[in-house]
Design a protein around this motif. Structure first.
Motif, PDB file in Angstrom:
ATOM      1  N   LYS A  15       0.820  -1.214   0.000  1.00 40.33           N
ATOM      2  CA  LYS A  15       0.000   0.000   0.000  1.00 40.33           C
ATOM      3  C   LYS A  15       0.855   1.265   0.000  1.00 40.33           C
ATOM      4  N   ARG A  16       2.167   1.084  -0.178  1.00 37.96           N
ATOM      5  CA  ARG A  16       3.151   2.168  -0.293  1.00 37.96           C
ATOM      6  C   ARG A  16       3.449   2.881   1.031  1.00 37.96           C
ATOM      7  N   PHE A  17       3.241   2.182   2.154  1.00 37.79           N
ATOM      8  CA  PHE A  17       3.644   2.712   3.449  1.00 37.79           C
ATOM      9  C   PHE A  17       5.096   2.313   3.697  1.00 37.79           C
ATOM     10  N   ILE A  18       5.909   3.267   4.129  1.00 36.13           N
ATOM     11  CA  ILE A  18       7.349   3.062   4.286  1.00 36.13           C
ATOM     12  C   ILE A  18       7.643   2.117   5.450  1.00 36.13           C
ATOM     13  N   LYS A  19       8.412   1.080   5.179  1.00 32.35           N
ATOM     14  CA  LYS A  19       8.789   0.078   6.181  1.00 32.35           C
ATOM     15  C   LYS A  19      10.285   0.084   6.480  1.00 32.35           C
ATOM     16  N   ASN A  20      11.066   0.692   5.594  1.00 30.71           N
ATOM     17  CA  ASN A  20      12.513   0.748   5.779  1.00 30.71           C
ATOM     18  C   ASN A  20      13.044   1.982   5.053  1.00 30.71           C
ATOM     19  N   ILE A  21      13.970   2.688   5.713  1.00 28.45           N
ATOM     20  CA  ILE A  21      14.595   3.869   5.128  1.00 28.45           C
ATOM     21  C   ILE A  21      16.105   3.682   5.216  1.00 28.45           C
ATOM     22  N   ALA A  22      16.822   4.060   4.183  1.00 23.04           N
ATOM     23  CA  ALA A  22      18.282   3.935   4.213  1.00 23.04           C
ATOM     24  C   ALA A  22      18.945   5.211   3.712  1.00 23.04           C
ATOM     25  N   ILE A  23      19.974   5.597   4.446  1.00 23.99           N
ATOM     26  CA  ILE A  23      20.893   6.637   3.983  1.00 23.99           C
ATOM     27  C   ILE A  23      22.108   5.868   3.496  1.00 23.99           C
ATOM     28  N   THR A  24      22.290   5.807   2.193  1.00 20.43           N
ATOM     29  CA  THR A  24      23.359   4.998   1.616  1.00 20.43           C
ATOM     30  C   THR A  24      24.659   5.792   1.494  1.00 20.43           C
ATOM     31  N   HIS A  25      25.720   5.096   1.129  1.00 14.75           N
ATOM     32  CA  HIS A  25      27.046   5.715   1.052  1.00 14.75           C
ATOM     33  C   HIS A  25      27.116   6.875   0.061  1.00 14.75           C
ATOM     34  N   ASN A  26      26.211   6.902  -0.918  1.00 20.22           N
ATOM     35  CA  ASN A  26      26.244   7.979  -1.911  1.00 20.22           C
ATOM     36  C   ASN A  26      25.161   9.035  -1.676  1.00 20.22           C
ATOM     37  N   THR A  27      24.574   9.041  -0.476  1.00 24.51           N
ATOM     38  CA  THR A  27      23.542  10.026  -0.147  1.00 24.51           C
ATOM     39  C   THR A  27      24.183  11.382   0.128  1.00 24.51           C
ATOM     40  N   ASP A  28      23.480  12.417  -0.242  1.00 24.95           N
ATOM     41  CA  ASP A  28      23.897  13.787   0.053  1.00 24.95           C
ATOM     42  C   ASP A  28      24.212  13.904   1.548  1.00 24.95           C
ATOM     43  N   LYS A  29      25.349  14.472   1.887  1.00 21.07           N
ATOM     44  CA  LYS A  29      25.805  14.549   3.287  1.00 21.07           C
ATOM     45  C   LYS A  29      24.917  15.425   4.170  1.00 21.07           C
ATOM     46  N   THR A  30      24.010  16.197   3.563  1.00 25.04           N
ATOM     47  CA  THR A  30      23.102  17.007   4.371  1.00 25.04           C
ATOM     48  C   THR A  30      21.929  16.184   4.911  1.00 25.04           C
ATOM     49  N   VAL A  31      21.717  14.976   4.372  1.00 32.14           N
ATOM     50  CA  VAL A  31      20.650  14.096   4.859  1.00 32.14           C
ATOM     51  C   VAL A  31      21.125  13.445   6.147  1.00 32.14           C
ATOM     52  N   ARG A  32      20.320  13.604   7.207  1.00 32.76           N
ATOM     53  CA  ARG A  32      20.722  13.138   8.533  1.00 32.76           C
ATOM     54  C   ARG A  32      19.575  12.429   9.232  1.00 32.76           C
ATOM     55  N   THR A  33      19.942  11.644  10.249  1.00 33.71           N
ATOM     56  CA  THR A  33      18.936  11.064  11.125  1.00 33.71           C
ATOM     57  C   THR A  33      18.383  12.187  11.995  1.00 33.71           C
ATOM     58  N   SER A  34      17.355  11.894  12.763  1.00 28.98           N
ATOM     59  CA  SER A  34      16.767  12.923  13.630  1.00 28.98           C
ATOM     60  C   SER A  34      17.745  13.382  14.709  1.00 28.98           C
ATOM     61  N   VAL A  61      30.838   5.706   9.425  1.00 25.69           N
ATOM     62  CA  VAL A  61      29.519   5.251   8.991  1.00 25.69           C
ATOM     63  C   VAL A  61      29.450   5.263   7.465  1.00 25.69           C
ATOM     64  N   GLN A  62      29.070   4.105   6.905  1.00 22.52           N
ATOM     65  CA  GLN A  62      28.946   3.960   5.453  1.00 22.52           C
ATOM     66  C   GLN A  62      27.501   3.922   4.989  1.00 22.52           C
ATOM     67  N   GLU A  63      26.601   3.455   5.883  1.00 25.04           N
ATOM     68  CA  GLU A  63      25.177   3.376   5.558  1.00 25.04           C
ATOM     69  C   GLU A  63      24.403   3.331   6.860  1.00 25.04           C
ATOM     70  N   ILE A  64      23.186   3.890   6.829  1.00 25.23           N
ATOM     71  CA  ILE A  64      22.312   3.901   8.001  1.00 25.23           C
ATOM     72  C   ILE A  64      20.959   3.366   7.538  1.00 25.23           C
TER      73      ILE A  64
END
Length: 124
Positions: free
Chosen positions: A48-67, A116-119
């Protein structure tokens, strides 16, 4: 640990991907429930397109952060200062991972050489 309210750059678990205001979302052709964002983040949804997993991968923009302000490239010392010492270690695909658990949710920090390489954040 308490992961209530945890999000990655404002994106939460159980949020419907249709509600997101993201510049560009690409559906993975081989995996219909996998979505890639233009900033490098990846999410996995249910049917139903509800998010079950989120990943910040090694090639993600460095401004993307956890809470709690952690991003790819940060040291494990910074992770432990932000999330605490109540974690366990595991490894997968030759990569070391520290895992924090809160009831049915987890947050994982995949790391190499103390960096950290991935979250990943999701449901158990």
């Amino acid at each position: 640990i308490n992961l209530k309210g945890e999000h990655f750059d404002g994106i939460h678990l159980n949020q419907n991907i249709n509600e997101l205001e993201v510049d560009e979302i690409t559906e993975d052709i081989l995996n219909p429930n996998f979505y890639h964002f233009s900033n490098g983040m990846r999410v996995i949804t249910d049917e139903k397109r509800f998010i079950k997993n989120i990943a910040i991968t090694h090639n993600t923009d460095k401004t993307v952060r956890t809470s709690r302000g952690i991003s790819v490239g940060d040291s494990l010392d910074i992770v432990k200062k932000s999330y605490g010492e109540d974690y366990y270690n595991r490894s997968e695909q030759g990569v070391e991972i520290i895992v924090y658990v809160d009831n049915n949710t987890f947050i994982e920090f995949w790391h190499w050489n103390n960096e950290v390489q991935e979250i990943r954040f999701g449901f158990n």
